[in-house]
Design a protein around this motif. Structure first.
Motif, PDB file in Angstrom:
ATOM      1  N   SER A 138       7.178  21.748  30.226  1.00 16.26           N
ATOM      2  CA  SER A 138       8.138  21.962  31.309  1.00 16.26           C
ATOM      3  C   SER A 138       9.315  21.000  31.250  1.00 16.26           C
ATOM      4  CB  SER A 138       7.434  21.833  32.665  1.00 16.26           C
ATOM      5  OG  SER A 138       6.977  20.507  32.869  1.00 16.26           O
ATOM      6  N   LEU A 139       9.380  20.160  30.228  1.00 15.82           N
ATOM      7  CA  LEU A 139      10.490  19.233  30.087  1.00 15.82           C
ATOM      8  C   LEU A 139      11.788  19.986  29.813  1.00 15.82           C
ATOM      9  CD1 LEU A 139       8.742  16.572  27.846  1.00 15.82           C
ATOM     10  CD2 LEU A 139       9.469  16.223  30.211  1.00 15.82           C
ATOM     11  N   HIS A 354       9.715  11.143  33.107  1.00 17.80           N
ATOM     12  CA  HIS A 354       9.264  11.935  31.965  1.00 17.80           C
ATOM     13  C   HIS A 354       7.765  11.795  31.722  1.00 17.80           C
ATOM     14  CE1 HIS A 354      13.536  12.414  30.985  1.00 17.80           C
ATOM     15  NE2 HIS A 354      13.185  13.324  30.096  1.00 17.80           N
ATOM     16  N   GLY A 355       7.098  11.055  32.583  1.00 19.89           N
ATOM     17  CA  GLY A 355       5.660  10.904  32.439  1.00 19.89           C
ATOM     18  C   GLY A 355       5.243   9.834  31.454  1.00 19.89           C
ATOM     19  N   LEU A 356       6.152   8.932  31.093  1.00 20.86           N
ATOM     20  CA  LEU A 356       5.838   7.865  30.134  1.00 20.86           C
ATOM     21  C   LEU A 356       5.298   6.658  30.887  1.00 20.86           C
ATOM     22  CD1 LEU A 356       9.011   8.224  27.864  1.00 20.86           C
ATOM     23  CD2 LEU A 356       6.717   9.118  27.438  1.00 20.86           C
ATOM     24  N   LEU A 389      10.022  11.501  23.157  1.00 24.87           N
ATOM     25  CA  LEU A 389       8.878  10.626  23.407  1.00 24.87           C
ATOM     26  C   LEU A 389       7.876  11.298  24.346  1.00 24.87           C
ATOM     27  CD1 LEU A 389      10.771   7.238  23.836  1.00 24.87           C
ATOM     28  CD2 LEU A 389       9.279   7.872  21.918  1.00 24.87           C
ATOM     29  N   ALA A 390       8.390  11.993  25.372  1.00 19.31           N
ATOM     30  CA  ALA A 390       7.501  12.646  26.333  1.00 19.31           C
ATOM     31  C   ALA A 390       6.715  13.780  25.702  1.00 19.31           C
ATOM     32  CB  ALA A 390       8.307  13.163  27.525  1.00 19.31           C
ATOM     33  N   ARG A 391       7.277  14.413  24.706  1.00 23.26           N
ATOM     34  CA  ARG A 391       6.573  15.487  24.008  1.00 23.26           C
ATOM     35  C   ARG A 391       5.513  14.939  23.042  1.00 23.26           C
ATOM     36  NH1 ARG A 391       8.226  20.553  24.404  1.00 23.26           N
ATOM     37  NH2 ARG A 391       7.258  21.082  22.413  1.00 23.26           N
ATOM     38  N   GLY A 392       5.526  13.637  22.830  1.00 18.02           N
ATOM     39  CA  GLY A 392       4.526  13.022  21.975  1.00 18.02           C
ATOM     40  C   GLY A 392       4.694  13.328  20.504  1.00 18.02           C
TER      41      GLY A 392
END
Length: 480
Positions: A138-139, A354-356, A389-392
């Motif tokens: 969903s980013l 971003h959830g980091l 980065l958030a997508r890993g």
């Protein structure tokens, strides 16, 4: 959102109301006061106020389950406001619902008593808070203006508040200046949205990037295109031939068209936003006539009531590099806004959105510092990094190592700049001088302004330096 609306949102999410001193700190911080200023105005010791503030932000961080600081708490509250059910997205609706639930005919907002309506309690559950942290699918891909209700828009206080206040003033002019992809258009969209909240206010947006090249072949053709475009967006039939007279010239004809037709037909204010105005700089003959025309309309508002209906927003990437009489330029009147880069604190806040989780706290700030050292606080570059980065898909260490290379996440972005430079030899040579020197370099004025508008250099007086280490490393390699 004003302070009372913010307090409503606060009461909605907090388990316990703020005490009197906490509310003083919250209110004064909302107004932009420092802890020292709050202490002086409230009669408390400065160290005590600072301690109250520190504990307040920690309290909000715990209840909101995200990092809240003195610099980002406004944007946090705006996002929380957006999480209300749509029918409760303004203060009046919240108050009405409160009255229906309590049966009270009047609601007073004060430090002793504020809204705590039953519908809001459902917003306290953990699932709602967790929903604010996006999953990788969903980013938002960083591209173009940031959507209006995006979780990833970063407010640069007090810029938004100042522009929202200014655009409500009759005959106002706001000038927004920043290099490419710094957030100018995103801010402009928010100003227009805020303006439309006023009763009957009309908004018109003109982007010069949409104009055909032939439109710039003459001033007459340019102004007729401009007037026709504004007419269509106001849902008015263009009547150019009724007002255009070659004997009095295009500028006077254009002015009469606005004054005698457009502004006469529209009863309420018109906010006219001009995006990418720097494209006009490439056409000196048009620029030297059109920009003074805007200045004259702004000045007419001080004497003629009809021109007070017109409010202007002018967006441009650099200073005008054509000679303009200081008394005719629109770039030294009105409210001037120059968008800054993100601070480390703002980048940290955005990383958390971003959830980091590793970006939280002092340790997180230290981890983000090398990223800021590489790309500065450029909004697009920051968002692209955090998205990846958030997508890993990559570690921060690998991202930094590859950043100035053609294989890095900025490869396409940098190649786009390189292609533009290769089409303009003088710009490439000038940038080469900048990135290969360890000290600032003096450049010819127009060249410097063009490189600044591209975001590649920062100007300190007459001297230029690379905007960030990323550009220094990449272009030093590619242009040598």
């Amino acid at each position: 959102m004003d302070i009372e609306e913010a307090l409503v949102i606060l009461d909605t999410f907090l388990e316990h109301r703020l005490n009197d001193v906490q509310e003083i700190v919250f209110r004064k911080s909302w107004e932009g006061q420092t802890y020292q200023e709050i202490a002086e105005s409230s009669g408390y010791d400065a160290n005590y106020i600072k301690d109250v503030g520190s504990k307040l932000w920690k309290l909000l961080s715990q209840d909101f389950e995200e990092e809240v600081t003195k610099s980002n708490f406004r944007s946090v509250l705006r996002r929380r406001a957006d999480s209300f059910p749509r029918k409760f997205q303004n203060r009046e609706d919240i108050f009405k619902q409160y009255q229906q639930l309590t049966g009270e005919g009047e609601l007073r907002i004060s430090s002793q008593r504020r809204v705590r309506s039953e519908f809001s309690m459902g917003m306290k559950n953990k699932g709602t808070r967790e929903a604010l942290i996006p999953n990788p699918d969903s980013l938002e891909i960083p591209s173009g203006p940031v959507p209006l209700h995006s979780l990833f828009y970063v407010e640069r206080f007090p810029i938004e508040e100042r522009t929202y206040t200014e655009i409500c003033k009759p005959g106002s002019l706001i000038r927004i200046r920043a290099p490419r992809q710094m957030g100018k258009t995103s801010l402009m969209h928010r100003i227009l949205t805020h303006a439309r909240q006023g009763r009957g206010v009309h908004t018109v947006q003109i982007s010069w990037q949409q104009a055909d090249n032939q439109i710039f072949s003459s001033l007459d053709k340019f102004l007729r295109w401009f007037c026709a475009n504004v007419s269509r967006q106001l849902n008015l039939e263009p009547r150019l031939d009724d007002f255009w007279d070659e004997d009095i010239g295009s500028k006077v004809s254009c002015t009469l068209y606005f004054q005698g037709y457009l502004l006469q037909k529209i009863d309420s204010p018109v906010v006219l936003a001009l995006d990418e105005v720097n494209r006009i700089f490439e056409y000196p003959e048009i620029c030297s006539d059109f920009l003074p025309l805007l200045r004259s309309w702004y000045e007419d508002a001080s004497e003629l009531e009809i021109w007070q209906k017109l409010r202007l927003v002018v967006v441009h990437a650099t200073e005008a590099y054509i000679p303009l009489d200081i008394n005719q330029s629109p770039f030294n009147v009105g409210l001037s806004i120059q968008l800054p880069e993100f601070s480390l604190e703002q980048v940290q806040d955005l990383a958390i959105r971003h959830g980091l989780d590793w970006a939280k706290g002092e340790v997180g700030a230290k981890k983000l510092a090398p990223l800021i050292a590489m790309i500065g606080g450029h909004p697009y570059l920051v968002r692209l990094a955090l998205y990846q980065l958030a997508r890993g898909e990559i570690s921060l260490e690998q991202l930094l190592q590859d950043a100035p290379t053609i294989a890095g996440i900025y490869g396409n972005y940098l190649r786009h700049h390189l292609a533009n430079l290769q089409k303009h030899f003088e710009l490439a040579e000038a940038l080469k001088r900048v990135v290969t020197n360890q000290i600032s370099v003096q450049l010819e004025a127009i060249t410097a302004y063009k490189l600044e508008s591209m975001g590649l250099v920062k100007l300190e007086g007459n001297q230029a330096i690379p905007s960030c280490e990323l550009y220094r490393l990449y272009f030093r390699e590619q242009l040598s």
